[in-house]
Design a protein around this motif. Structure first.
Motif, PDB file in Angstrom:
ATOM      1  N   GLN A 136       0.843  -1.200   0.000  1.00  0.00           N
ATOM      2  CA  GLN A 136       0.000   0.000   0.000  1.00  0.00           C
ATOM      3  C   GLN A 136       0.877   1.249   0.000  1.00  0.00           C
ATOM      4  O   GLN A 136       1.895   1.298   0.674  1.00  0.00           O
ATOM      5  N   LEU A 180       1.797   4.779   1.260  1.00  0.00           N
ATOM      6  CA  LEU A 180       1.568   5.460   2.536  1.00  0.00           C
ATOM      7  C   LEU A 180       0.760   6.747   2.381  1.00  0.00           C
ATOM      8  O   LEU A 180       0.184   7.246   3.334  1.00  0.00           O
ATOM      9  N   CYS A 198       3.544  21.704   8.694  1.00  0.00           N
ATOM     10  CA  CYS A 198       4.445  22.378   7.759  1.00  0.00           C
ATOM     11  C   CYS A 198       3.940  22.342   6.318  1.00  0.00           C
ATOM     12  O   CYS A 198       4.654  22.711   5.407  1.00  0.00           O
ATOM     13  N   HIS A 199       2.726  21.869   6.099  1.00  0.00           N
ATOM     14  CA  HIS A 199       2.219  21.726   4.735  1.00  0.00           C
ATOM     15  C   HIS A 199       0.699  21.709   4.772  1.00  0.00           C
ATOM     16  O   HIS A 199       0.101  21.433   5.810  1.00  0.00           O
ATOM     17  N   CYS A 202       8.151  19.780   2.730  1.00  0.00           N
ATOM     18  CA  CYS A 202       6.959  18.972   2.986  1.00  0.00           C
ATOM     19  C   CYS A 202       5.804  19.149   1.981  1.00  0.00           C
ATOM     20  O   CYS A 202       5.189  18.146   1.606  1.00  0.00           O
ATOM     21  N   MET A 216       8.845  18.928   9.016  1.00  0.00           N
ATOM     22  CA  MET A 216       8.902  17.542   9.519  1.00  0.00           C
ATOM     23  C   MET A 216       7.501  16.951   9.445  1.00  0.00           C
ATOM     24  O   MET A 216       6.659  17.215  10.287  1.00  0.00           O
ATOM     25  N   HIS A 217       7.214  16.255   8.333  1.00  0.00           N
ATOM     26  CA  HIS A 217       5.883  15.686   8.157  1.00  0.00           C
ATOM     27  C   HIS A 217       5.898  14.190   8.427  1.00  0.00           C
ATOM     28  O   HIS A 217       4.935  13.498   8.173  1.00  0.00           O
ATOM     29  N   SER A 227       3.084  12.980  10.817  1.00  0.00           N
ATOM     30  CA  SER A 227       1.752  12.828  10.218  1.00  0.00           C
ATOM     31  C   SER A 227       1.722  11.616   9.289  1.00  0.00           C
ATOM     32  O   SER A 227       0.701  10.934   9.183  1.00  0.00           O
ATOM     33  N   LEU A 228       2.844  11.346   8.625  1.00  0.00           N
ATOM     34  CA  LEU A 228       2.910  10.137   7.788  1.00  0.00           C
ATOM     35  C   LEU A 228       2.807   8.873   8.635  1.00  0.00           C
ATOM     36  O   LEU A 228       2.164   7.901   8.258  1.00  0.00           O
ATOM     37  N   SER A 262      -0.676   8.121   9.543  1.00  0.00           N
ATOM     38  CA  SER A 262      -1.371   7.526   8.410  1.00  0.00           C
ATOM     39  C   SER A 262      -0.943   6.054   8.238  1.00  0.00           C
ATOM     40  O   SER A 262      -1.769   5.173   8.002  1.00  0.00           O
ATOM     41  N   LEU A 263       0.353   5.814   8.418  1.00  0.00           N
ATOM     42  CA  LEU A 263       0.881   4.441   8.358  1.00  0.00           C
ATOM     43  C   LEU A 263       0.225   3.577   9.428  1.00  0.00           C
ATOM     44  O   LEU A 263      -0.201   2.441   9.171  1.00  0.00           O
ATOM     45  N   ARG A 285      -2.657   3.961  10.910  1.00  0.00           N
ATOM     46  CA  ARG A 285      -4.064   3.675  10.592  1.00  0.00           C
ATOM     47  C   ARG A 285      -4.144   2.463   9.674  1.00  0.00           C
ATOM     48  O   ARG A 285      -4.961   1.563   9.875  1.00  0.00           O
ATOM     49  N   GLN A 286      -3.258   2.432   8.655  1.00  0.00           N
ATOM     50  CA  GLN A 286      -3.268   1.313   7.702  1.00  0.00           C
ATOM     51  C   GLN A 286      -2.887   0.005   8.398  1.00  0.00           C
ATOM     52  O   GLN A 286      -3.504  -1.027   8.172  1.00  0.00           O
ATOM     53  N   LEU A 335       6.951   5.159  -1.652  1.00  0.00           N
ATOM     54  CA  LEU A 335       6.827   5.120  -0.196  1.00  0.00           C
ATOM     55  C   LEU A 335       5.722   4.094   0.075  1.00  0.00           C
ATOM     56  O   LEU A 335       4.542   4.405   0.089  1.00  0.00           O
TER      57      LEU A 335
END
Lengths: 250, 123
Positions: free
Chosen positions: A26, A28, A110-111, A142, B1-2, B5-6, B9-10, B12-13, B105
């Protein structure tokens, strides 16, 4: 490894528990991309062209928007989503031109992401908007990884930042459908910024994006930029299913 | 620095898959990422325990595989290795190339501790 104490005993030692490997493959970014696709469908059905402006902080995104909207609002119905960590300052500058604007304050994020944009869209009547500009949070890292549902990405590089930025931030500059070299009026004072060098660095990213040099302050290059915007609008009206090529990693 | 948040999301999956399989714990998370994914591996490793704290994935090990940047040259009709900011063909120098890999990713797979041996039937 045993779940209870971290010992390396074989799985059968821990009673009826078994381990299993589940293959997923999947992306991300999938959740954000799903939401971005949802936003894009809103834009498509309303016939709104959406342009996402990205750059480092202070490269002149808001100044470019002000100069653009003063002319563009005579022929197009425009609106702006303003992304910033804090303050309504940029939204106030756009509002002063009588342009509908929604400020998205991200706090520490940041985005912008597709969800923030979707939420902000509830404050706009897309059917009344020909071109929506999204001013992303000032950041060369970002925002490049988050598809918002936009049709095209415009990346600004001001001459005071140095012409090597495309080589240093390849993830961002690869996303550009147009590179705008901004603050051209300052070029004589900067000395070591060369537009051709910036463009060469962009080309080594295998980017075929056009490059427009301009100054929102002096007005130099603005005509070429406005022609580009009008051309994109005309093409998007012909091809309503126009999609972004690099709207987010993965 | 995201990366945080990634990671959310990871997570949750991962938790969705764990729930489908009625897993007791997630022990290993395999990711594949390229230099052009916009994600820093070390930051991701730091952020993951913060995002996973208090969930059944909090003890999971992150296994990150870095992929190479590779482009397809439309002039040579061949693939070749490239660098993150040098995406032209290394063979002929042409910049008319397409990225083949390097921006991915991907959540490849997870290893789960299951309650019952039969739980890994199709969810």
């Amino acid at each position: 490894m045993c779940v209870d104490c971290g010992c390396s005993g074989p799985p059968e030692m821990s009673g009826p528990q078994k381990t299993a490997s589940v293959s997923l493959l999947q992306n991300l970014h999938q959740q954000n991309q799903n939401l971005a696709a949802h936003n894009r469908e809103h834009f498509r059905s309303a016939g709104t062209l959406v342009l996402n402006l990205m750059s480092s902080p202070g490269a002149g995104k808001t100044a470019l928007l002000e100069a653009t909207l003063r002319t563009l609002q005579k022929t197009c119905r425009c609106a702006v989503l303003e992304g910033d960590l804090e303050t309504e300052l940029d939204a106030q500058r756009i509002r002063a031109l009588n342009i509908p604007v929604i400020q998205i304050t991200t706090g520490s994020a940041c985005h912008l992401d597709a969800q923030l944009v979707h939420k902000a869209l509830h404050g706009l009547d897309l059917a009344e908007i020909d071109i929506l500009f999204i001013e992303n949070v000032g950041n060369l890292v970002c925002p490049a990884s988050f598809d918002l549902g936009q049709h095209l990405n415009i990346v600004l590089l001001s001459v005071t930042e140095g012409d090597d930025k495309p080589a240093k931030y390849p993830v961002m500059f690869r996303t550009a459908d147009l590179l705008v070299i901004s603050k051209l009026d300052l070029l004589p004072y900067v000395g070591d910024f060369r537009v051709d060098r910036a463009e060469n660095f962009l080309r080594t990213l295998a980017s075929r994006a056009p490059v427009i040099s301009l100054s929102a302050r002096s007005g130099a290059g603005l005509d070429e930029w406005l022609v580009w915007v009008h051309t994109q609008k005309a093409e998007s009206s012909v091809n309503k299913d126009m999609t972004v090529e690099h709207g987010g990693a993965g | 620095m995201h990366e945080l948040s990634l990671c959310r999301s990871l997570l949750r999956q991962i938790l969705e898959v764990a729930e489908q399989h009625r897993a007791l714990a997630v022990t290993l998370v395999r990711l594949r990422m390229g230099p052009l994914s916009g994600v820093e591996a070390e930051l991701l490793k730091t952020a993951f325990p913060l995002a996973a704290a208090g969930t059944i994935a909090e003890s999971a090990e992150l296994d990150l595989t870095a992929t190479c940047v590779e482009v397809y040259c439309e002039n040579c009709w061949k693939n070749c290795r490239a660098g993150p900011n040098q995406l032209c063909c290394a063979r002929c120098g042409s910049c008319v190339t397409q990225l083949v890999s390097g921006d991915e990713l991907i959540l490849d797979s997870v290893e789960l501790t299951l309650d019952q041996p039969s739980a890994l039937q199709n969810p």
